[in-house]
Design a protein around this motif. Structure first.
Motif, PDB file in Angstrom:
ATOM      1  N   MET A   1      59.731  13.251  20.301  1.00  0.00           N
ATOM      2  CA  MET A   1      59.090  12.481  21.335  1.00  0.00           C
ATOM      3  C   MET A   1      58.121  11.497  20.693  1.00  0.00           C
ATOM      4  N   GLU A   2      58.223  10.233  21.076  1.00  0.00           N
ATOM      5  CA  GLU A   2      57.385   9.216  20.467  1.00  0.00           C
ATOM      6  C   GLU A   2      55.970   9.286  21.030  1.00  0.00           C
ATOM      7  N   LYS A   3      55.004   9.006  20.169  1.00  0.00           N
ATOM      8  CA  LYS A   3      53.625   8.961  20.625  1.00  0.00           C
ATOM      9  C   LYS A   3      53.391   7.625  21.317  1.00  0.00           C
ATOM     10  N   GLU A   4      52.551   7.668  22.337  1.00  0.00           N
ATOM     11  CA  GLU A   4      52.190   6.430  23.009  1.00  0.00           C
ATOM     12  C   GLU A   4      51.337   5.595  22.067  1.00  0.00           C
ATOM     13  N   LYS A   5      51.427   4.297  22.197  1.00  0.00           N
ATOM     14  CA  LYS A   5      50.607   3.405  21.375  1.00  0.00           C
ATOM     15  C   LYS A   5      49.174   3.455  21.890  1.00  0.00           C
ATOM     16  N   LEU A   6      48.237   3.723  20.998  1.00  0.00           N
ATOM     17  CA  LEU A   6      46.831   3.793  21.353  1.00  0.00           C
ATOM     18  C   LEU A   6      46.090   2.648  20.681  1.00  0.00           C
ATOM     19  N   SER A   7      45.081   2.136  21.367  1.00  0.00           N
ATOM     20  CA  SER A   7      44.250   1.114  20.745  1.00  0.00           C
ATOM     21  C   SER A   7      43.395   1.800  19.675  1.00  0.00           C
ATOM     22  N   ALA A   8      42.795   1.004  18.838  1.00  0.00           N
ATOM     23  CA  ALA A   8      41.965   1.559  17.768  1.00  0.00           C
ATOM     24  C   ALA A   8      40.798   2.362  18.352  1.00  0.00           C
ATOM     25  N   ARG A   9      40.221   1.858  19.436  1.00  0.00           N
ATOM     26  CA  ARG A   9      39.098   2.552  20.064  1.00  0.00           C
ATOM     27  C   ARG A   9      39.550   3.884  20.642  1.00  0.00           C
ATOM     28  N   GLU A  10      40.704   3.887  21.314  1.00  0.00           N
ATOM     29  CA  GLU A  10      41.208   5.132  21.899  1.00  0.00           C
ATOM     30  C   GLU A  10      41.538   6.139  20.806  1.00  0.00           C
ATOM     31  N   PRO A  47      22.778  14.965  11.822  1.00  0.00           N
ATOM     32  CA  PRO A  47      22.177  15.514  13.041  1.00  0.00           C
ATOM     33  C   PRO A  47      23.071  15.150  14.226  1.00  0.00           C
ATOM     34  N   LYS A  48      23.367  16.149  15.034  1.00  0.00           N
ATOM     35  CA  LYS A  48      24.236  15.905  16.185  1.00  0.00           C
ATOM     36  C   LYS A  48      23.502  15.043  17.200  1.00  0.00           C
ATOM     37  N   ALA A  49      24.252  14.105  17.747  1.00  0.00           N
ATOM     38  CA  ALA A  49      23.672  13.268  18.785  1.00  0.00           C
ATOM     39  C   ALA A  49      23.577  14.085  20.069  1.00  0.00           C
ATOM     40  N   SER A  50      22.506  13.887  20.777  1.00  0.00           N
ATOM     41  CA  SER A  50      22.341  14.614  22.036  1.00  0.00           C
ATOM     42  C   SER A  50      23.323  14.045  23.052  1.00  0.00           C
ATOM     43  N   PRO A  51      23.635  14.801  24.086  1.00  0.00           N
ATOM     44  CA  PRO A  51      24.547  14.279  25.118  1.00  0.00           C
ATOM     45  C   PRO A  51      24.055  12.964  25.714  1.00  0.00           C
ATOM     46  N   ALA A  52      22.745  12.823  25.853  1.00  0.00           N
ATOM     47  CA  ALA A  52      22.203  11.579  26.409  1.00  0.00           C
ATOM     48  C   ALA A  52      22.469  10.405  25.464  1.00  0.00           C
ATOM     49  N   GLU A  53      22.314  10.631  24.161  1.00  0.00           N
ATOM     50  CA  GLU A  53      22.574   9.571  23.184  1.00  0.00           C
ATOM     51  C   GLU A  53      24.054   9.205  23.162  1.00  0.00           C
ATOM     52  N   ARG A  54      24.921  10.214  23.222  1.00  0.00           N
ATOM     53  CA  ARG A  54      26.362   9.933  23.230  1.00  0.00           C
ATOM     54  C   ARG A  54      26.748   9.171  24.483  1.00  0.00           C
ATOM     55  N   LEU A  55      26.176   9.565  25.614  1.00  0.00           N
ATOM     56  CA  LEU A  55      26.463   8.879  26.873  1.00  0.00           C
ATOM     57  C   LEU A  55      25.966   7.437  26.814  1.00  0.00           C
ATOM     58  N   ALA A  56      24.786   7.227  26.252  1.00  0.00           N
ATOM     59  CA  ALA A  56      24.245   5.870  26.127  1.00  0.00           C
ATOM     60  C   ALA A  56      25.147   5.023  25.232  1.00  0.00           C
ATOM     61  N   ARG A  57      25.641   5.603  24.136  1.00  0.00           N
ATOM     62  CA  ARG A  57      26.529   4.862  23.235  1.00  0.00           C
ATOM     63  C   ARG A  57      27.835   4.505  23.941  1.00  0.00           C
ATOM     64  N   LEU A  58      28.403   5.473  24.673  1.00  0.00           N
ATOM     65  CA  LEU A  58      29.640   5.195  25.405  1.00  0.00           C
ATOM     66  C   LEU A  58      29.435   4.123  26.467  1.00  0.00           C
ATOM     67  N   MET A  59      28.292   4.182  27.163  1.00  0.00           N
ATOM     68  CA  MET A  59      28.017   3.179  28.182  1.00  0.00           C
ATOM     69  C   MET A  59      27.860   1.796  27.560  1.00  0.00           C
ATOM     70  N   ALA A  60      27.220   1.721  26.401  1.00  0.00           N
ATOM     71  CA  ALA A  60      27.065   0.430  25.724  1.00  0.00           C
ATOM     72  C   ALA A  60      28.424  -0.119  25.300  1.00  0.00           C
ATOM     73  N   GLU A  61      29.305   0.749  24.798  1.00  0.00           N
ATOM     74  CA  GLU A  61      30.650   0.314  24.414  1.00  0.00           C
ATOM     75  C   GLU A  61      31.424  -0.193  25.624  1.00  0.00           C
ATOM     76  N   GLU A  62      31.310   0.526  26.736  1.00  0.00           N
ATOM     77  CA  GLU A  62      32.005   0.108  27.957  1.00  0.00           C
ATOM     78  C   GLU A  62      31.459  -1.218  28.473  1.00  0.00           C
ATOM     79  N   ARG A  63      30.127  -1.396  28.391  1.00  0.00           N
ATOM     80  CA  ARG A  63      29.528  -2.659  28.819  1.00  0.00           C
ATOM     81  C   ARG A  63      30.055  -3.812  27.975  1.00  0.00           C
ATOM     82  N   ALA A  64      30.150  -3.597  26.658  1.00  0.00           N
ATOM     83  CA  ALA A  64      30.652  -4.650  25.766  1.00  0.00           C
ATOM     84  C   ALA A  64      32.114  -4.970  26.086  1.00  0.00           C
ATOM     85  N   GLU A  65      32.903  -3.942  26.335  1.00  0.00           N
ATOM     86  CA  GLU A  65      34.309  -4.161  26.668  1.00  0.00           C
ATOM     87  C   GLU A  65      34.444  -4.898  27.998  1.00  0.00           C
ATOM     88  N   THR A  66      33.607  -4.554  28.963  1.00  0.00           N
ATOM     89  CA  THR A  66      33.632  -5.229  30.259  1.00  0.00           C
ATOM     90  C   THR A  66      33.261  -6.699  30.098  1.00  0.00           C
TER      91      THR A  66
END
Length: 100
Positions: A1-10, A47-66
């Motif tokens: 079964m072929e893997k779906e093509k994923l973007s670099a970010r995904e 040091p592990k990023a806190s959930p709040a830091e990870r969420l902030a990073r993901l939100m910033a990435e999504e904002r940039a993509e938008t």
């Protein structure tokens, strides 16, 4: 079964999820190793990023993509209608000349 093509970010997000899942499982059972093998050098722990830091990073990435998507939509939102109007204008100019 072929893997779906994923973007670099995904692909990066999937790899990160795999690493986190492996880290949660705990250390792998000790495999039989020969005495000749040198022990691996301990990796400096990040040091592990806190959930709040990870969420902030993901939100910033999504904002940039938008923002990138919005810029692209604005560009094509101007070019495509202008092209359609241009084609209609050319057709309108040529249509009366064909009737003669």
């Amino acid at each position: 079964m072929e893997k779906e093509k994923l973007s670099a970010r995904e692909a990066a997000l999937v790899a990160q999820a795999h690493r986190e899942a492996e880290a949660r499982k705990g250390p792998a059972p000790a495999a039989v190793t020969s005495h000749a093998a040198a022990p691996a050098a301990p990796q400096p722990a990040k040091p592990k990023a806190s959930p709040a830091e990870r969420l902030a990073r993901l939100m910033a990435e999504e904002r940039a993509e938008t923002e990138r998507r919005k810029k692209k939509m604005r560009r094509y939102g101007i070019i495509v209608p202008a092209a359609i109007i241009g084609i209609f204008a050319l057709w309108a100019l040529r249509a009366p000349s064909r009737r003669r």
